[in-house]
Motif scaffolding. Structure first.
Motif, short mmCIF file in Angstrom:
data_model
loop_
_atom_site.label_atom_id
_atom_site.label_comp_id
_atom_site.label_asym_id
_atom_site.label_seq_id
_atom_site.Cartn_x
_atom_site.Cartn_y
_atom_site.Cartn_z
N ARG A 181 0.82 -1.21 0.00
CA ARG A 181 0.00 0.00 0.00
C ARG A 181 0.86 1.26 0.00
O ARG A 181 0.53 2.25 -0.67
N VAL A 182 1.96 1.25 0.76
CA VAL A 182 2.84 2.43 0.79
C VAL A 182 3.51 2.62 -0.57
O VAL A 182 3.61 3.75 -1.07
N LEU A 183 3.95 1.54 -1.18
CA LEU A 183 4.56 1.63 -2.51
C LEU A 183 3.58 2.23 -3.51
O LEU A 183 3.95 3.07 -4.34
N SER A 184 2.33 1.82 -3.41
CA SER A 184 1.31 2.32 -4.33
C SER A 184 0.99 3.79 -4.06
O SER A 184 0.87 4.60 -5.00
N ALA A 185 0.89 4.16 -2.77
CA ALA A 185 0.49 5.52 -2.40
C ALA A 185 1.59 6.55 -2.67
O ALA A 185 1.30 7.70 -3.03
N LEU A 186 2.85 6.16 -2.48
CA LEU A 186 3.95 7.12 -2.57
C LEU A 186 4.80 7.00 -3.83
O LEU A 186 5.80 7.69 -3.97
N ASN A 187 4.41 6.14 -4.75
CA ASN A 187 5.17 5.99 -5.99
C ASN A 187 5.23 7.30 -6.75
O ASN A 187 4.19 7.85 -7.15
N GLY A 188 6.44 7.84 -6.92
CA GLY A 188 6.63 9.09 -7.64
C GLY A 188 6.23 10.34 -6.87
O GLY A 188 6.27 11.44 -7.44
N VAL A 189 5.87 10.18 -5.58
CA VAL A 189 5.42 11.32 -4.77
C VAL A 189 6.55 11.82 -3.88
O VAL A 189 7.16 11.03 -3.15
N GLU A 190 6.83 13.10 -3.94
CA GLU A 190 7.87 13.68 -3.08
C GLU A 190 7.37 13.74 -1.64
O GLU A 190 6.26 14.19 -1.37
N TRP A 191 8.21 13.30 -0.69
CA TRP A 191 7.82 13.30 0.72
C TRP A 191 7.54 14.70 1.22
O TRP A 191 6.66 14.91 2.06
N ASP A 192 8.26 15.68 0.71
CA ASP A 192 8.05 17.07 1.15
C ASP A 192 6.64 17.55 0.84
O ASP A 192 6.13 18.47 1.49
N GLU A 193 6.00 16.97 -0.17
CA GLU A 193 4.66 17.40 -0.56
C GLU A 193 3.57 16.78 0.30
O GLU A 193 2.46 17.30 0.38
N ILE A 194 3.88 15.66 0.94
CA ILE A 194 2.85 14.90 1.65
C ILE A 194 3.17 14.69 3.12
O ILE A 194 2.30 14.36 3.93
#
Length: 338
Positions: A181-194
């Protein structure tokens, strides 16, 4: 040279100070940067002082030149006030706290970020990934391929990537599902944005536990990153510590980093869900392994010396020995479910 992520952080910080200069009608000179950087909260931690100095110095160097950047550094150093005591961090997540936080985060009105915070705690303790590393991580045939966020050739990081092999006998279905689920939710997502939203969700869960008297003061300082500290503690008792497996699993070039800065092995749990690949272990610096071995040996010798000293200073006489008793020992009070 700073990494791209560090450079972005410097740029954001410098933009805030430029906006403050603009609001006050001040020119962007080294002297005025010092004024706005120390005006509101001079009582900062040592790390905050270093970050402010580094970000403004970097910005001045690329916009006005190195001479003015060095001038700012000298002025800023002279303005430094008292340093705020360093906060004692949790550096780990007990099994009970993990269960309590996940229960709270997955109960009631489940929001996107509450669910993600719960999954990141569970998946982080299982794999040790930094929050910023999920963006580029991928799971292929039970091998988690992770781009090392701190990799700098010859300086830090055990290679551009590390490989974590999922251990069938140890990983649970819940841990595997959380990782997916984490791989799916954060794929390509910058941590600073979320990250701000996830941290807010975790803070809300801790506040609920506080109202129920189910969390200590130190545990209230638990962060998402402390899942990585707990992974380190678990790895130290489950992997070949002196052989470099712990450093490889965490993406460190130096084997000493986890020894000196990460979770206490005394708080580790047996049964690590992942193990590093042989290639990742080979990328750990050999000299650092020698230093780690010496450090562990010295610590062991100190424990032996302290034990011997205690026995010499406080000898137990036969008459002082505690007599056996038939009185039953009361059962330990368990923390109630939230």
């Amino acid at each position: 040279m700073p990494s791209q992520r560090t450079e972005n952080a410097y740029r954001r910080a410098a933009a805030r100070f430029d906006a403050e200069l603009d609001r006050c009608g001040l020119a962007p000179t080294p002297e005025n940067y010092v004024v706005v950087a120390t005006a509101d909260d001079p009582y900062l931690t040592d790390a905050s002082w270093r970050f402010i100095r580094a970000s403004i110095k970097w910005w001045i160097s690329i916009s006005q030149g190195n001479d003015k950047a060095e001038h700012f550094t000298r002025l800023f150093r002279d303005m430094r006030r008292d340093v705020k005591p360093k906060t004692r961090l949790a550096k780990g997540v007990s099994k009970q706290l993990e269960n309590d936080l996940i229960t709270i985060l997955r109960s009631g009105k489940n929001g996107r970020f509450k669910r993600l915070a719960a999954d990141m705690l569970e998946a982080g303790i299982a794999t040790g990934l930094r929050p910023i590393e999920w963006k580029d991580a991928e799971l292929i045939d039970d091998v988690l391929h992770v781009t090392n966020a701190k990799f700098r050739p010859g300086i830090s990081g055990n290679g551009n990537k590390r490989e974590l092999i999922l251990v069938d006998d140890c990983i649970t279905a819940d841990q595997r599902a959380a990782i997916d689920r984490v791989l799916s939710a954060l794929n390509g997502v910058e941590w600073d944005e979320i990250g701000t939203h996830v941290r807010r969700a975790l803070r809300g869960a801790k506040n609920k536990l506080k109202k129920m008297s189910l969390i200590s003061g130190k545990e209230m300082r638990t962060r998402i990153y402390d899942a990585r500290h707990q992974f380190a503690a678990d790895a130290k008792i489950s992997l070949d510590y002196e052989g470099g497996e712990v450093a490889a699993a965490m993406g460190h070039r130096s084997a000493v980093t986890a020894h000196s800065a990460y979770g206490n092995r005394k708080k580790g749990r047996v049964g690590l869900p992942v193990k590093p690949s042989r290639v990742s272990v080979q990328n750990v610096d050999q000299l650092s392994l020698d230093r780690l071995s010496k450090s562990i040996g010295k610590a062991a010798n100190r424990r032996v010396d302290n034990t011997v000293h205690s026995r010499v200073v406080n000898p137990i006489r036969s008459g002082d020995r505690q007599q056996p008793t038939s009185k039953a020992i009361p059962p330990r009070t368990l923390r109630p479910e939230p």
